[in-house]
Design an enzyme around this catalytic site. Structure first.
Site: not given
Length: 302
Positions: A12-13, A16-18, A135
């Site tokens: 999950e990025g 959204g999803k990766v 981050d």
């Protein structure tokens, strides 16, 4: 999206999803980052466009994960979905460190040095282009185990700080790598927050254990103060004016070598400069690359 075949979800990025996917025409393996778009917005949200234009610009650096393409598609509900197509890297620093933690072996010094130099180089490039990551953590540093190439990923939260610095939201960084000025509620911060994270990653590469594994903001600060000493106005002018500053238990600074025992004198000196309390005195990524710790590193292909 017909040009790509999804192989599996890899995470999950930020947005959204990766997925790991194969480009049908070339057979090339890529990473697809599926971004969620807000339903009420007309067209593509500006946040996504900002991320894309930043990534395009930063992609020219070998230590930033490359954005190859941008595709628009529809999901089952007929809503617009954006896919960012990135180069695929087979692992990340978190998995790499974990693979050593399960054995008694330490990561070879030359590997630590090479990875750290590449990280400083990538961060220097981002900072030189007015981009703050905010981050940085092992999970966001992708790597190729065969070539030991390291690339910075998930710049989704970065903002160009060449625009006047606005108040940033607090709840962004993973606590373990979060700079003390953010933990103390500073709303105007800059590139030194990334260098603090780089320092924490450095120590973790050497010991394979996180340096400050706090599970709350207060615990995180106490972990830091226990090792580096409780800061005051002498070591960090202005600290008592930060919004979340309180009276904390008073600890004296410990020697860094007690926490990172198998690091040589040059390495400890560099780490200390990355973990300087006063942000303006913290070493920059560009200066870190010049540090004697890296003198014996072959930088030809880095």
């Amino acid at each position: 999206m017909d040009g790509y075949e999804k192989l599996e979800k890899v995470g999950e990025g930020t947005y959204g999803k990766v997925y790991r996917a194969r480009e049908k025409a070339t057979g090339k393996i890529v990473a697809l980052k599926k971004t969620r778009l807000h339903e009420d917005e007309e067209g593509v949200p500006s946040t996504t466009l900002r991320e894309v234009s930043l990534l395009r610009m930063l992609s020219i650096d070998p230590h930033v994960v490359r954005l190859l393409d941008l595709k628009q598609g529809q999901n089952k509900e007929g809503k617009t979905v954006l896919y960012l197509v990135f180069e695929y890297m087979d692992t990340d620093l978190k998995k790499y460190i974990r693979s050593f933690r399960q054995t008694v072996e330490k990561i070879p010094t030359k590997n630590v040095k090479s990875l750290m130099y590449q990280l400083c180089k990538g961060v220097a490039f981002c900072h030189g282009h007015g981009v703050l990551h905010r981050d940085l953590k092992p999970h966001n540093l992708l790597m190729d185990r065969k070539t030991m190439m390291l690339k910075i990923a998930d710049l989704g939260l970065s903002r160009a700080f060449t625009i006047p610095i606005k108040k940033y939201t607090h709840e962004i960084l993973t606590l373990w790598y979060r700079a003390p000025e953010i933990l103390l509620g500073a709303t105007h911060y800059s590139t030194p927050v990334d260098m603090w994270s780089v320092g924490c990653i450095f120590a973790e590469l050497v010991t394979t254990q996180p340096l400050f594994p706090g599970d709350s903001e207060l615990q995180q600060l106490l972990h830091i103060f226990r090792l580096l000493g409780t800061p005051n106005e002498d070591v960090w002018p202005g600290i008592s004016q930060l919004p979340d500053w309180h009276e904390y238990p008073q600890w004296r600074p410990q020697s860094l070598s007690s926490a990172v025992p198998n690091l040589d004198a040059d390495g400890l000196d560099l780490l200390l400069k990355m973990l300087h309390y006063q942000p303006s005195k913290r070493i920059s990524a560009k200066m870190a690359m010049e540090h004697p710790y890296f003198d014996d590193l072959d930088k030809t292909y880095l």
